[in-house]
Write a protein that holds these residues in place. Structure first.
Motif, PDB file in Angstrom:
ATOM      1  N   GLY A  79       0.812  -1.212   0.000  1.00  0.00           N
ATOM      2  CA  GLY A  79       0.000   0.000   0.000  1.00  0.00           C
ATOM      3  C   GLY A  79       0.842   1.258   0.000  1.00  0.00           C
ATOM      4  N   TYR A  80       1.961   1.240   0.709  1.00  0.00           N
ATOM      5  CA  TYR A  80       2.839   2.416   0.736  1.00  0.00           C
ATOM      6  C   TYR A  80       3.456   2.685  -0.629  1.00  0.00           C
ATOM      7  CZ  TYR A  80       2.568   2.796   5.812  1.00  0.00           C
ATOM      8  OH  TYR A  80       2.136   2.977   7.099  1.00  0.00           O
ATOM      9  N   VAL A  81       3.673   1.640  -1.410  1.00  0.00           N
ATOM     10  CA  VAL A  81       4.161   1.847  -2.783  1.00  0.00           C
ATOM     11  C   VAL A  81       3.125   2.639  -3.574  1.00  0.00           C
ATOM     12  CG1 VAL A  81       4.806   0.703  -4.937  1.00  0.00           C
ATOM     13  CG2 VAL A  81       5.593  -0.238  -2.747  1.00  0.00           C
ATOM     14  N   GLY A  82       1.850   2.230  -3.435  1.00  0.00           N
ATOM     15  CA  GLY A  82       0.793   2.968  -4.114  1.00  0.00           C
ATOM     16  C   GLY A  82       0.676   4.385  -3.608  1.00  0.00           C
ATOM     17  N   MET A  83       0.771   4.570  -2.291  1.00  0.00           N
ATOM     18  CA  MET A  83       0.691   5.920  -1.725  1.00  0.00           C
ATOM     19  C   MET A  83       1.853   6.798  -2.194  1.00  0.00           C
ATOM     20  SD  MET A  83      -1.853   6.603   0.543  1.00  0.00           S
ATOM     21  CE  MET A  83      -1.297   7.476   2.000  1.00  0.00           C
ATOM     22  N   PHE A  84       3.017   6.211  -2.365  1.00  0.00           N
ATOM     23  CA  PHE A  84       4.179   6.968  -2.839  1.00  0.00           C
ATOM     24  C   PHE A  84       3.901   7.588  -4.209  1.00  0.00           C
ATOM     25  CE2 PHE A  84       8.157   7.138  -5.276  1.00  0.00           C
ATOM     26  CZ  PHE A  84       8.930   7.936  -4.447  1.00  0.00           C
ATOM     27  N   LEU A  85       3.148   6.861  -5.027  1.00  0.00           N
ATOM     28  CA  LEU A  85       2.826   7.350  -6.370  1.00  0.00           C
ATOM     29  C   LEU A  85       1.606   8.263  -6.380  1.00  0.00           C
ATOM     30  CD1 LEU A  85       3.296   3.945  -8.258  1.00  0.00           C
ATOM     31  CD2 LEU A  85       4.923   5.848  -8.149  1.00  0.00           C
ATOM     32  N   VAL A  86       0.604   7.940  -5.573  1.00  0.00           N
ATOM     33  CA  VAL A  86      -0.685   8.646  -5.635  1.00  0.00           C
ATOM     34  C   VAL A  86      -0.714   9.892  -4.760  1.00  0.00           C
ATOM     35  CG1 VAL A  86      -3.147   8.425  -5.075  1.00  0.00           C
ATOM     36  CG2 VAL A  86      -1.962   6.573  -6.259  1.00  0.00           C
ATOM     37  N   ALA A  87      -0.190   9.801  -3.540  1.00  0.00           N
ATOM     38  CA  ALA A  87      -0.358  10.878  -2.570  1.00  0.00           C
ATOM     39  C   ALA A  87       0.198  12.229  -3.021  1.00  0.00           C
ATOM     40  CB  ALA A  87       0.258  10.468  -1.220  1.00  0.00           C
ATOM     41  N   PRO A  88       1.401  12.306  -3.628  1.00  0.00           N
ATOM     42  CA  PRO A  88       1.884  13.626  -4.081  1.00  0.00           C
ATOM     43  C   PRO A  88       0.974  14.264  -5.124  1.00  0.00           C
ATOM     44  CG  PRO A  88       3.693  12.066  -3.966  1.00  0.00           C
ATOM     45  CD  PRO A  88       2.436  11.275  -3.806  1.00  0.00           C
ATOM     46  N   LEU A  89       0.391  13.436  -6.009  1.00  0.00           N
ATOM     47  CA  LEU A  89      -0.529  13.977  -7.014  1.00  0.00           C
ATOM     48  C   LEU A  89      -1.799  14.496  -6.356  1.00  0.00           C
ATOM     49  CD1 LEU A  89      -0.200  11.182  -9.742  1.00  0.00           C
ATOM     50  CD2 LEU A  89       1.021  13.364  -9.624  1.00  0.00           C
ATOM     51  N   VAL A  90      -2.303  13.760  -5.389  1.00  0.00           N
ATOM     52  CA  VAL A  90      -3.489  14.211  -4.645  1.00  0.00           C
ATOM     53  C   VAL A  90      -3.179  15.499  -3.899  1.00  0.00           C
ATOM     54  CG1 VAL A  90      -4.960  13.659  -2.665  1.00  0.00           C
ATOM     55  CG2 VAL A  90      -4.561  11.942  -4.436  1.00  0.00           C
ATOM     56  N   TRP A  91      -1.989  15.573  -3.302  1.00  0.00           N
ATOM     57  CA  TRP A  91      -1.619  16.786  -2.558  1.00  0.00           C
ATOM     58  C   TRP A  91      -1.627  18.007  -3.482  1.00  0.00           C
ATOM     59  CZ3 TRP A  91       1.979  20.585  -2.991  1.00  0.00           C
ATOM     60  CH2 TRP A  91       2.100  21.465  -1.903  1.00  0.00           C
ATOM     61  N   ARG A  92      -1.048  17.858  -4.668  1.00  0.00           N
ATOM     62  CA  ARG A  92      -0.999  19.003  -5.592  1.00  0.00           C
ATOM     63  C   ARG A  92      -2.400  19.449  -5.994  1.00  0.00           C
ATOM     64  NH1 ARG A  92       3.111  15.603  -8.041  1.00  0.00           N
ATOM     65  NH2 ARG A  92       5.183  16.306  -7.384  1.00  0.00           N
ATOM     66  N   LEU A  93      -3.275  18.488  -6.295  1.00  0.00           N
ATOM     67  CA  LEU A  93      -4.653  18.848  -6.646  1.00  0.00           C
ATOM     68  C   LEU A  93      -5.379  19.458  -5.451  1.00  0.00           C
ATOM     69  CD1 LEU A  93      -5.574  15.690  -8.759  1.00  0.00           C
ATOM     70  CD2 LEU A  93      -5.383  18.037  -9.623  1.00  0.00           C
ATOM     71  N   GLY A  94      -5.136  18.902  -4.268  1.00  0.00           N
ATOM     72  CA  GLY A  94      -5.779  19.438  -3.071  1.00  0.00           C
ATOM     73  C   GLY A  94      -5.328  20.843  -2.757  1.00  0.00           C
ATOM     74  N   LYS A  95      -4.045  21.106  -2.935  1.00  0.00           N
ATOM     75  CA  LYS A  95      -3.515  22.443  -2.691  1.00  0.00           C
ATOM     76  C   LYS A  95      -4.096  23.446  -3.682  1.00  0.00           C
ATOM     77  CE  LYS A  95      -0.392  25.377  -0.996  1.00  0.00           C
ATOM     78  NZ  LYS A  95      -0.400  25.850   0.410  1.00  0.00           N
ATOM     79  N   ARG A  96      -4.208  23.029  -4.934  1.00  0.00           N
ATOM     80  CA  ARG A  96      -4.694  23.938  -5.982  1.00  0.00           C
ATOM     81  C   ARG A  96      -6.175  24.252  -5.832  1.00  0.00           C
ATOM     82  NH1 ARG A  96      -4.554  21.382 -11.708  1.00  0.00           N
ATOM     83  NH2 ARG A  96      -2.399  20.980 -11.030  1.00  0.00           N
ATOM     84  N   HIS A  97      -6.954  23.234  -5.446  1.00  0.00           N
ATOM     85  CA  HIS A  97      -8.413  23.397  -5.455  1.00  0.00           C
ATOM     86  C   HIS A  97      -9.051  23.457  -4.072  1.00  0.00           C
ATOM     87  CE1 HIS A  97      -8.338  22.837  -9.758  1.00  0.00           C
ATOM     88  NE2 HIS A  97      -7.737  21.678  -9.628  1.00  0.00           N
ATOM     89  N   GLY A  98      -8.263  23.296  -3.013  1.00  0.00           N
ATOM     90  CA  GLY A  98      -8.814  23.422  -1.674  1.00  0.00           C
ATOM     91  C   GLY A  98      -9.581  22.217  -1.172  1.00  0.00           C
ATOM     92  N   TYR A  99      -9.218  21.009  -1.605  1.00  0.00           N
ATOM     93  CA  TYR A  99      -9.920  19.816  -1.131  1.00  0.00           C
ATOM     94  C   TYR A  99      -9.628  19.568   0.349  1.00  0.00           C
ATOM     95  CZ  TYR A  99      -9.919  18.756  -6.181  1.00  0.00           C
ATOM     96  OH  TYR A  99     -10.051  18.812  -7.531  1.00  0.00           O
ATOM     97  N   ARG A 100     -10.633  19.048   1.035  1.00  0.00           N
ATOM     98  CA  ARG A 100     -10.461  18.622   2.424  1.00  0.00           C
ATOM     99  C   ARG A 100     -10.772  17.140   2.605  1.00  0.00           C
ATOM    100  NH1 ARG A 100     -13.692  23.417   3.146  1.00  0.00           N
ATOM    101  NH2 ARG A 100     -12.333  25.209   3.564  1.00  0.00           N
ATOM    102  N   THR A 101     -11.514  16.560   1.663  1.00  0.00           N
ATOM    103  CA  THR A 101     -11.928  15.159   1.782  1.00  0.00           C
ATOM    104  C   THR A 101     -11.870  14.486   0.415  1.00  0.00           C
ATOM    105  OG1 THR A 101     -14.265  15.611   1.311  1.00  0.00           O
ATOM    106  CG2 THR A 101     -13.561  15.782   3.622  1.00  0.00           C
ATOM    107  N   ASN A 102     -11.971  13.168   0.434  1.00  0.00           N
ATOM    108  CA  ASN A 102     -12.083  12.409  -0.809  1.00  0.00           C
ATOM    109  C   ASN A 102     -13.339  12.807  -1.572  1.00  0.00           C
ATOM    110  OD1 ASN A 102     -11.593  10.468  -2.751  1.00  0.00           O
ATOM    111  ND2 ASN A 102     -12.126   8.730  -1.471  1.00  0.00           N
ATOM    112  N   SER A 103     -14.399  13.124  -0.854  1.00  0.00           N
ATOM    113  CA  SER A 103     -15.652  13.531  -1.498  1.00  0.00           C
ATOM    114  C   SER A 103     -15.486  14.850  -2.243  1.00  0.00           C
ATOM    115  CB  SER A 103     -16.761  13.664  -0.451  1.00  0.00           C
ATOM    116  OG  SER A 103     -16.990  12.437   0.186  1.00  0.00           O
ATOM    117  N   ASP A 104     -14.768  15.806  -1.629  1.00  0.00           N
ATOM    118  CA  ASP A 104     -14.460  17.059  -2.339  1.00  0.00           C
ATOM    119  C   ASP A 104     -13.761  16.768  -3.659  1.00  0.00           C
ATOM    120  OD1 ASP A 104     -15.467  18.642  -0.311  1.00  0.00           O
ATOM    121  OD2 ASP A 104     -13.514  19.052   0.589  1.00  0.00           O
TER     122      ASP A 104
END
Length: 473
Positions: A79-104
């Motif tokens: 799972g950490y291998v997947g998070m290593f690839l996915v989490a930075p991309l999610v962070w960038r989108l979250g920072k740009r658009h103001g996400y707080r949850t998966n639903s956002d």
């Protein structure tokens, strides 16, 4: 009971002191103002994993499934291998658009309020049992250590009230502060237990010789049975995919609170090493097998039983406080997750930020009362649903991964169709208690999910993507 109360108060005080600075808005309460460094996000992510299940359940699983209990460190590393690839991309989108949850994230990326709302409802339904299980585990620990069931009940009430107190005051800052304390206490407690058991309960011919002589089937994964090969492989795949694709709501605050994508990514290099700690309750479980004194139905208390018979009173106090921390901190994080899902995705969209923060705090209070009432009245009600958490949440994996694309090329209707189909498979399997060939229902549901999604996407291809929507805020 005095030791337990001291531990609960200590954790709550650390949580209350976690809030710093004068301003405290919704972003600070839910995602720490997106200013946490690598150390804070590391312990937040570790806190998501090391709960009372790690403290009690893994040892208990060894008594029934033997080495199949190693599914947990196996899925965590993958799972950490997947998070290593996915989490930075999610962070960038979250920072740009103001996400707080998966639903956002899903509502915005797919331009679908329905998908966002359904994601929030599913996350609440499948994740609330996680909070309740922490309280049940805490009551088990205190009751066993004190020998009085009433002290366990009292500790659950006190712990829930203290958790609610520091969550309302400090939000994610409080959870981060207590995560430091919790992980130190947990590792120390596990080392104390392992050391005490190793010194006092060492079989004459060695641990695994004793296990081989008395229960050799536990040293290999059996082809069939409750913890057979199909269960082991499918459980690893379901848990690893769900964890790596960030389908659990508890994964999002730790990632979105980071101050940089580098801080988020670096954690997933070191967190797999941290899972070595999971081997300790597995080892203690095998000592319980060799000892052969754990009564049927009390498997989850095997670690506590060995600790009680081998440790002195001061060391038992360390174990008790460490176990309490493993319950309170994940429960606090779960409260924030559920409250944020409600205030961000299930209230009117025009509500002001201040009103949303109040809604979050009110939700946290309501959920606390509900979970506490169920824990005291029906401790098994949501605990049974807890078994479905990963199976249900993994159905969000296709949507999460597809939403990473720029632009998103699949219609929300196709994603919704696949999600509903997958969840139906999981729920029907749970109601009928049928898992064909022993395969985890989450994996079967995911296969149906992907099939329906693929057919729906092919039948109705998405038109050219419109301009990227405005940030959420």
């Amino acid at each position: 009971m005095a030791t337990a109360l001291l531990g609960l108060v200590l954790i709550a005080v650390v949580g209350l002191l976690g809030r710093r600075g004068g301003g405290f808005d919704l972003a600070a309460w839910t995602v720490g103002g997106r200013r946490f460094g690598a150390v804070a996000t590391f312990f937040l992510q570790a806190g998501e994993i090391f709960t009372t299940f790690t403290f009690l359940g893994i040892s208990g699983l060894v008594l029934g499934g033997g080495v199949a209990a190693m599914y947990m460190p196996s899925y965590l590393v993958l799972g950490y291998v997947g998070m290593f690839l996915v989490a930075p991309l999610v962070w960038r989108l979250g920072k740009r658009h103001g996400y707080r949850t998966n639903s956002d994230y899903l509502r915005h990326r797919f331009r679908s309020p329905v998908l966002g709302g359904l994601t929030a409802v599913l996350a609440i339904v499948f994740f609330m049992p996680v909070i309740q299980v922490q309280l049940v585990g805490l009551g088990t620990i205190v009751s066993f250590m004190t020998g009085d069931e009433r002290t366990g009940t009292a500790s659950v009430v006190v712990a829930m009230l203290l958790v609610l107190l520091f969550v309302l005051w400090s939000g994610l800052h409080g959870v981060a502060a207590t995560s430091y304390l919790k992980d130190v206490l947990m590792v120390v407690a596990l080392l104390v237990i392992a050391g005490g058991v190793l010194l006092a309960r060492q079989p004459e011919d060695g641990l695994f010789t004793a296990v081989f002589r008395g229960a050799r089937e536990l040293l290999t994964i059996q082809p069939a049975g409750s913890y057979g090969t199909a269960w082991y492989v499918s459980s690893i795949l379901v848990s690893a995919a769900g964890f790596g694709a960030m389908t659990l709501p508890s994964s999002w605050p730790a990632v979105l609170s980071g101050r940089s994508s580098k801080a988020v990514a670096s954690n997933h290099v070191f967190l797999p090493l941290y899972t070595v700690a999971v081997a300790i309750p597995v080892l203690v479980g095998f000592y319980a097998v060799a000892d052969a004194t754990t009564p049927a139905g009390a498997e989850n208390a095997a670690l506590l039983e060995l600790a009680q018979r081998t440790l002195s009173a001061p060391l038992l106090a360390v174990v008790l406080i460490g176990g309490a921390a493993c319950a309170m901190v994940p429960a606090a994080g779960g409260l924030i997750c559920v409250a944020t899902l409600v205030s961000s995705n299930l209230v009117p969209s025009g509500m002001a930020e201040g009103a949303r923060l109040r809604a979050s705090r009110i939700t946290a209070a309501v959920v606390s009362v509900l979970v506490l009432a169920l824990t005291l009245g029906r401790p098994d009600l949501m605990a049974n649903l807890y078994l479905l958490t990963y199976s249900g949440m993994i159905q969000l994996a296709p949507a999460n991964l597809l939403a990473l694309r720029e632009p998103v090329s699949v219609r929300s209707s196709a994603v919704l169709a696949g999600l509903v189909a997958g969840e139906c498979v999981v729920l029907v399997s749970a109601v009928l208690q049928v898992n064909p060939f022993g395969v985890n229902s989450g994996l079967t549901g995911l296969a149906v999910n992907l099939l329906v999604l693929g057919v729906a996407a092919a039948v109705r291809r998405r038109s050219p993507a419109p301009p990227e929507p405005a940030p959420i805020g």
